[in-house]
Each structure stands twice: as structure tokens, then as C-alpha cells.
Design a protein around this motif. Structure first.
Motif, PDB file in Angstrom:
ATOM      1  N   ASN A  91      20.552   4.114  11.772  1.00 46.30           N
ATOM      2  CA  ASN A  91      21.854   3.837  11.165  1.00 46.30           C
ATOM      3  C   ASN A  91      21.892   2.430  10.548  1.00 46.30           C
ATOM      4  OD1 ASN A  91      24.431   4.623  10.377  1.00 46.30           O
ATOM      5  ND2 ASN A  91      25.380   3.728  12.181  1.00 46.30           N
ATOM      6  N   GLN A  92      20.840   2.124   9.757  1.00 44.35           N
ATOM      7  CA  GLN A  92      20.712   0.824   9.108  1.00 44.35           C
ATOM      8  C   GLN A  92      20.629   1.019   7.599  1.00 44.35           C
ATOM      9  OE1 GLN A  92      21.040  -2.053  10.429  1.00 44.35           O
ATOM     10  NE2 GLN A  92      20.788  -1.642  12.598  1.00 44.35           N
ATOM     11  N   LYS A  93      20.881  -0.040   6.861  1.00 45.09           N
ATOM     12  CA  LYS A  93      20.825  -0.002   5.394  1.00 45.09           C
ATOM     13  C   LYS A  93      19.796  -0.978   4.834  1.00 45.09           C
ATOM     14  CE  LYS A  93      24.606   2.305   3.632  1.00 45.09           C
ATOM     15  NZ  LYS A  93      24.478   2.875   2.330  1.00 45.09           N
ATOM     16  N   GLU A  94      18.955  -1.542   5.695  1.00 43.58           N
ATOM     17  CA  GLU A  94      17.935  -2.477   5.224  1.00 43.58           C
ATOM     18  C   GLU A  94      16.681  -2.348   6.074  1.00 43.58           C
ATOM     19  OE1 GLU A  94      17.168  -7.263   4.553  1.00 43.58           O
ATOM     20  OE2 GLU A  94      19.194  -6.559   4.956  1.00 43.58           O
ATOM     21  N   GLY A  95      15.542  -2.417   5.399  1.00 43.97           N
ATOM     22  CA  GLY A  95      14.254  -2.388   6.076  1.00 43.97           C
ATOM     23  C   GLY A  95      13.226  -3.110   5.227  1.00 43.97           C
ATOM     24  N   THR A  96      12.039  -3.295   5.799  1.00 43.43           N
ATOM     25  CA  THR A  96      10.994  -4.055   5.117  1.00 43.43           C
ATOM     26  C   THR A  96       9.678  -3.289   5.165  1.00 43.43           C
ATOM     27  OG1 THR A  96      12.058  -6.148   5.637  1.00 43.43           O
ATOM     28  CG2 THR A  96       9.713  -6.237   5.117  1.00 43.43           C
ATOM     29  N   LEU A  97       9.029  -3.205   4.011  1.00 45.21           N
ATOM     30  CA  LEU A  97       7.715  -2.590   3.888  1.00 45.21           C
ATOM     31  C   LEU A  97       6.741  -3.670   3.441  1.00 45.21           C
ATOM     32  CD1 LEU A  97       6.015   0.022   3.926  1.00 45.21           C
ATOM     33  CD2 LEU A  97       6.766   0.428   1.566  1.00 45.21           C
ATOM     34  N   ILE A  98       5.683  -3.853   4.215  1.00 44.25           N
ATOM     35  CA  ILE A  98       4.681  -4.889   3.941  1.00 44.25           C
ATOM     36  C   ILE A  98       3.384  -4.184   3.566  1.00 44.25           C
ATOM     37  CG2 ILE A  98       3.393  -6.836   4.892  1.00 44.25           C
ATOM     38  CD1 ILE A  98       5.733  -7.155   6.934  1.00 44.25           C
ATOM     39  N   ALA A  99       2.844  -4.501   2.396  1.00 43.85           N
ATOM     40  CA  ALA A  99       1.601  -3.894   1.924  1.00 43.85           C
ATOM     41  C   ALA A  99       0.959  -4.804   0.882  1.00 43.85           C
ATOM     42  CB  ALA A  99       1.881  -2.518   1.309  1.00 43.85           C
ATOM     43  N   PRO A 100      -0.338  -4.629   0.634  1.00 40.91           N
ATOM     44  CA  PRO A 100      -0.972  -5.468  -0.388  1.00 40.91           C
ATOM     45  C   PRO A 100      -0.489  -5.149  -1.797  1.00 40.91           C
ATOM     46  CG  PRO A 100      -2.542  -3.905   0.521  1.00 40.91           C
ATOM     47  CD  PRO A 100      -1.299  -3.788   1.340  1.00 40.91           C
ATOM     48  N   GLU A 101      -0.086  -3.886  -2.034  1.00 43.33           N
ATOM     49  CA  GLU A 101       0.408  -3.471  -3.348  1.00 43.33           C
ATOM     50  C   GLU A 101       1.401  -2.328  -3.163  1.00 43.33           C
ATOM     51  OE1 GLU A 101      -2.505  -3.003  -6.669  1.00 43.33           O
ATOM     52  OE2 GLU A 101      -3.935  -3.071  -4.989  1.00 43.33           O
ATOM     53  N   PHE A 102       2.186  -2.081  -4.201  1.00 43.23           N
ATOM     54  CA  PHE A 102       3.143  -0.976  -4.217  1.00 43.23           C
ATOM     55  C   PHE A 102       2.961  -0.225  -5.525  1.00 43.23           C
ATOM     56  CE2 PHE A 102       4.731  -4.483  -1.769  1.00 43.23           C
ATOM     57  CZ  PHE A 102       5.079  -3.880  -0.569  1.00 43.23           C
ATOM     58  N   ASN A 103       2.746   1.093  -5.455  1.00 42.63           N
ATOM     59  CA  ASN A 103       2.584   1.816  -6.715  1.00 42.63           C
ATOM     60  C   ASN A 103       3.944   2.003  -7.382  1.00 42.63           C
ATOM     61  OD1 ASN A 103       3.814   4.155  -5.676  1.00 42.63           O
ATOM     62  ND2 ASN A 103       1.897   5.278  -5.481  1.00 42.63           N
ATOM     63  N   SER A 104       3.924   2.487  -8.607  1.00 41.44           N
ATOM     64  CA  SER A 104       5.167   2.594  -9.381  1.00 41.44           C
ATOM     65  C   SER A 104       6.149   3.562  -8.735  1.00 41.44           C
ATOM     66  CB  SER A 104       4.875   3.007 -10.818  1.00 41.44           C
ATOM     67  OG  SER A 104       4.208   4.257 -10.846  1.00 41.44           O
ATOM     68  N   GLY A 105       5.649   4.592  -8.071  1.00 43.32           N
ATOM     69  CA  GLY A 105       6.526   5.533  -7.380  1.00 43.32           C
ATOM     70  C   GLY A 105       7.292   4.875  -6.248  1.00 43.32           C
ATOM     71  N   ALA A 106       6.624   4.014  -5.502  1.00 43.25           N
ATOM     72  CA  ALA A 106       7.285   3.289  -4.410  1.00 43.25           C
ATOM     73  C   ALA A 106       8.354   2.359  -4.969  1.00 43.25           C
ATOM     74  CB  ALA A 106       6.264   2.492  -3.606  1.00 43.25           C
ATOM     75  N   GLU A 107       8.022   1.620  -6.016  1.00 44.68           N
ATOM     76  CA  GLU A 107       8.975   0.679  -6.612  1.00 44.68           C
ATOM     77  C   GLU A 107      10.182   1.412  -7.208  1.00 44.68           C
ATOM     78  OE1 GLU A 107       6.358  -1.463  -9.217  1.00 44.68           O
ATOM     79  OE2 GLU A 107       5.798  -2.878  -7.631  1.00 44.68           O
ATOM     80  N   PHE A 108       9.936   2.541  -7.866  1.00 41.84           N
ATOM     81  CA  PHE A 108      11.020   3.340  -8.442  1.00 41.84           C
ATOM     82  C   PHE A 108      11.945   3.847  -7.346  1.00 41.84           C
ATOM     83  CE2 PHE A 108      12.721   7.532  -9.541  1.00 41.84           C
ATOM     84  CZ  PHE A 108      13.450   7.219 -10.674  1.00 41.84           C
ATOM     85  N   PHE A 109      11.383   4.382  -6.273  1.00 38.04           N
ATOM     86  CA  PHE A 109      12.164   4.917  -5.159  1.00 38.04           C
ATOM     87  C   PHE A 109      13.043   3.826  -4.553  1.00 38.04           C
ATOM     88  CE2 PHE A 109      11.657   7.715  -1.072  1.00 38.04           C
ATOM     89  CZ  PHE A 109      12.980   8.112  -1.171  1.00 38.04           C
TER      90      PHE A 109
END
Length: 130
Positions: A91-109
Motif C-alpha cells: 500500500n505504497q506509492k513509491e519504490g526504488t529500482l537499482i540497476a546498471p541500466e534500464f531499457n526503454s520499456g522500463a523507463e516508459f513503464f
């Protein structure tokens, strides 16, 4: 979360094209945990390997009630979806994803979630903290 961006990693997470294995993941999580719990950190409650009730999933970290997910490879929309599932169950509205890169699908989502549902996902590039 800007505090996290600044303080998470002053050292290298990943070394070049080194083979990715569970030992590297453990080292990465150890480094993140040290940064999150270090003296002077603004975070008060840091839990590692936090089980997400109802999903059977485990968030890499729960930091002051917010899930943090760590990936060693380029993050995709699947990884954003995993974090979204954790957010819903917590029941949260914020989270964090840590990775070396993010593909365009991840950024779009991530952009769509922010624009349409006011859900904030912080994308932190782990390898920019060399």
C-alpha cells in the motif's frame, strides 16, 4: 531518495563485464545495506530480504516502509512490474529500482505509472557511482 542517490555508492558496484553471479549480488546488497545503515543516514528502518505478504516475493530491502529492488543486469519492464506488485501489496506509492541500466520499456513503464497513477519509481543507475 536523493539522499540515497548521493550516498548509496561511492565505490564501484560492478566491475566491467565481469561474470554476474550470486556472489556479486550478495556483495552489491552488502554495499547497499552499509550505505543505508551508515552513521548519519536519514533512514531509520532498513530491513533486508523483506517478505511481501500475499505474493510469496521478497523485496531486497524495505527502507522506511518503501521497497527497494536490486538488479545486476539491465532492468526491464518486468522488473518495474515486480516492484509495482510490491508497492501494491505494501500500500505504497513509491519504490526504488537499482540497476546498471534500464531499457526503454522500463523507463516508459515508470513514466506511465507516474503520469497516470501518481506512482513514483526511482531508477538509480548503480554503475554511475564508480
Amino acid at each position: 531518495t536523493n539522499e540515497l542517490c548521493k550516498n548509496l555508492l561511492n565505490n564501484k558496484y560492478l566491475k566491467g563485464e565481469e561474470e554476474i553471479n550470486s556472489k556479486n549480488e550478495e556483495e552489491l546488497k552488502n554495499t547497499i545495506e552499509k550505505r543505508l545503515t551508515s552513521f548519519g543516514s536519514k533512514f531509520e528502518d532498513v530491513k533486508r530480504e523483506y517478505p511481501i505478504s500475499g505474493l510469496g516475493g521478497i523485496s531486497d530491502f524495505l527502507v522506511d516502509g518503501l521497497p527497494y529492488e536490486v538488479k545486476l543486469q539491465k532492468a526491464t519492464f518486468h522488473d518495474v512490474g515486480q516492484l509495482l506488485a510490491y508497492l501494491i501489496c505494501l500500500n505504497q506509492k513509491e519504490g526504488t529500482l537499482i540497476a546498471p541500466e534500464f531499457n526503454s520499456g522500463a523507463e516508459f513503464f515508470v513514466e506511465e505509472l507516474k503520469a497516470k497513477y501518481d506512482i513514483k519509481m526511482n531508477l538509480i543507475h548503480s554503475n554511475q557511482f564508480d
